[in-house]
Motif scaffolding. Structure first.
Motif, PDB file in Angstrom:
ATOM      1  N   THR A  28       0.518  -0.628  -0.142  1.00  0.00           N
ATOM      2  CA  THR A  28      -0.140   0.371   0.526  1.00  0.00           C
ATOM      3  C   THR A  28       0.586   1.594  -0.278  1.00  0.00           C
ATOM      4  OG1 THR A  28      -1.447  -0.863   0.783  1.00  0.00           O
ATOM      5  CG2 THR A  28      -2.490   1.169   1.362  1.00  0.00           C
ATOM      6  N   ALA A  29       0.796   1.887  -0.929  1.00  0.00           N
ATOM      7  CA  ALA A  29       1.294   3.116  -0.858  1.00  0.00           C
ATOM      8  C   ALA A  29       1.318   3.956   0.881  1.00  0.00           C
ATOM      9  CB  ALA A  29       0.567   4.382  -2.186  1.00  0.00           C
ATOM     10  N   PRO A  30       2.604   4.716   0.721  1.00  0.00           N
ATOM     11  CA  PRO A  30       2.661   5.469   2.264  1.00  0.00           C
ATOM     12  C   PRO A  30       1.736   6.645   2.291  1.00  0.00           C
ATOM     13  CG  PRO A  30       4.696   4.409   1.190  1.00  0.00           C
ATOM     14  CD  PRO A  30       3.670   4.712   0.244  1.00  0.00           C
ATOM     15  N   ALA A  31       1.163   7.085   1.001  1.00  0.00           N
ATOM     16  CA  ALA A  31       0.080   8.063   1.506  1.00  0.00           C
ATOM     17  C   ALA A  31      -1.353   7.627   1.957  1.00  0.00           C
ATOM     18  CB  ALA A  31       0.510   8.989   0.019  1.00  0.00           C
ATOM     19  N   ASP A  32      -1.110   6.745   0.969  1.00  0.00           N
ATOM     20  CA  ASP A  32      -2.085   6.046   1.991  1.00  0.00           C
ATOM     21  C   ASP A  32      -2.922   5.629   2.807  1.00  0.00           C
ATOM     22  OD1 ASP A  32      -2.923   7.218  -1.033  1.00  0.00           O
ATOM     23  OD2 ASP A  32      -3.271   4.743  -1.477  1.00  0.00           O
ATOM     24  N   VAL A  33      -1.277   4.860   3.460  1.00  0.00           N
ATOM     25  CA  VAL A  33      -1.318   4.339   4.915  1.00  0.00           C
ATOM     26  C   VAL A  33      -1.809   5.463   5.502  1.00  0.00           C
ATOM     27  CG1 VAL A  33       0.135   3.260   6.600  1.00  0.00           C
ATOM     28  CG2 VAL A  33      -0.389   2.514   4.030  1.00  0.00           C
ATOM     29  N   VAL A  34      -0.408   6.646   5.031  1.00  0.00           N
ATOM     30  CA  VAL A  34      -0.802   8.071   6.817  1.00  0.00           C
ATOM     31  C   VAL A  34      -2.144   8.168   6.697  1.00  0.00           C
ATOM     32  CG1 VAL A  34      -0.999  10.221   6.369  1.00  0.00           C
ATOM     33  CG2 VAL A  34       1.422   8.151   6.143  1.00  0.00           C
ATOM     34  N   ARG A  35      -3.042   8.337   5.330  1.00  0.00           N
ATOM     35  CA  ARG A  35      -4.493   8.830   5.278  1.00  0.00           C
ATOM     36  C   ARG A  35      -5.020   7.423   6.460  1.00  0.00           C
ATOM     37  NH1 ARG A  35      -3.100   9.416  -0.646  1.00  0.00           N
ATOM     38  NH2 ARG A  35      -2.322  11.571  -0.437  1.00  0.00           N
ATOM     39  N   ALA A  36      -4.563   6.317   5.935  1.00  0.00           N
ATOM     40  CA  ALA A  36      -5.632   5.750   6.589  1.00  0.00           C
ATOM     41  C   ALA A  36      -5.608   5.587   8.672  1.00  0.00           C
ATOM     42  CB  ALA A  36      -5.700   4.376   6.625  1.00  0.00           C
ATOM     43  N   HIS A  37      -4.355   5.854   8.180  1.00  0.00           N
ATOM     44  CA  HIS A  37      -3.443   6.058   9.892  1.00  0.00           C
ATOM     45  C   HIS A  37      -2.335   7.137  10.062  1.00  0.00           C
ATOM     46  CE1 HIS A  37      -4.838   1.531  10.075  1.00  0.00           C
ATOM     47  NE2 HIS A  37      -4.763   1.622   9.428  1.00  0.00           N
ATOM     48  N   PRO A  38      -2.889   8.237  10.050  1.00  0.00           N
ATOM     49  CA  PRO A  38      -2.182   9.420  10.617  1.00  0.00           C
ATOM     50  C   PRO A  38      -1.482   9.686  11.641  1.00  0.00           C
ATOM     51  CG  PRO A  38      -4.812  10.202  10.657  1.00  0.00           C
ATOM     52  CD  PRO A  38      -4.470   8.713  10.458  1.00  0.00           C
TER      53      PRO A  38
END
Length: 137
Positions: A28-38
């Protein structure tokens, strides 16, 4: 007193965020992981590392700075009082330590020498093996 730690505070051991680890492991793209788990220092560290690898030093610094603050929040919630061991050997601590390292690396790239020194000291105080572990991964 038996069992009293005379050398200082007990190590801080953060819980592992398996959802973040699994998302990153599955590509999963890191930016997407950040969006899901900021709130996750690990997600921010991964985003900072990838951005730095792309030559985007200022953005990497900003992402690592956010992760650093998220990491401090996590440490404090776990009872950390601003000092004491944060062992690299404990998987749950690695996101915070990676953010510290990523911020240190990005600070060096933008010439923020005092920050590099401060973060080197922080990492060495947290776990004397952390810098070498992170440099060799």
């Amino acid at each position: 007193m038996i069992g009293e730690n005379l050398l200082g505070p007990e190590p801080t051991l953060l819980p592992e965020n398996t959802a973040v680890s699994q998302a990153l492991a599955h590509g999963t793209a890191p930016a997407d992981v950040v969006r899901a788990h900021p709130e996750s220092p690990l997600a921010w560290a991964e985003l900072a590392d990838r951005t730095r690898a792309e030559g985007r030093d200022v953005e990497a610094y900003a992402y690592a700075r956010v992760g650093y603050h998220r990491g401090l929040d996590s440490l404090r919630k776990s009872g950390w009082k601003g000092a004491g061991p944060i062992p690299w050997s404990h998987e749950g601590n690695r996101g915070v330590l990676r953010c510290l390292f990523a911020l240190r690396e990005a600070a060096a790239l933008i010439g923020e020498d005092a920050e590099v020194t401060r973060l080197t000291d922080f990492l060495n105080d947290a776990d004397p093996s952390a810098i070498s572990e992170l440099e060799n991964r």
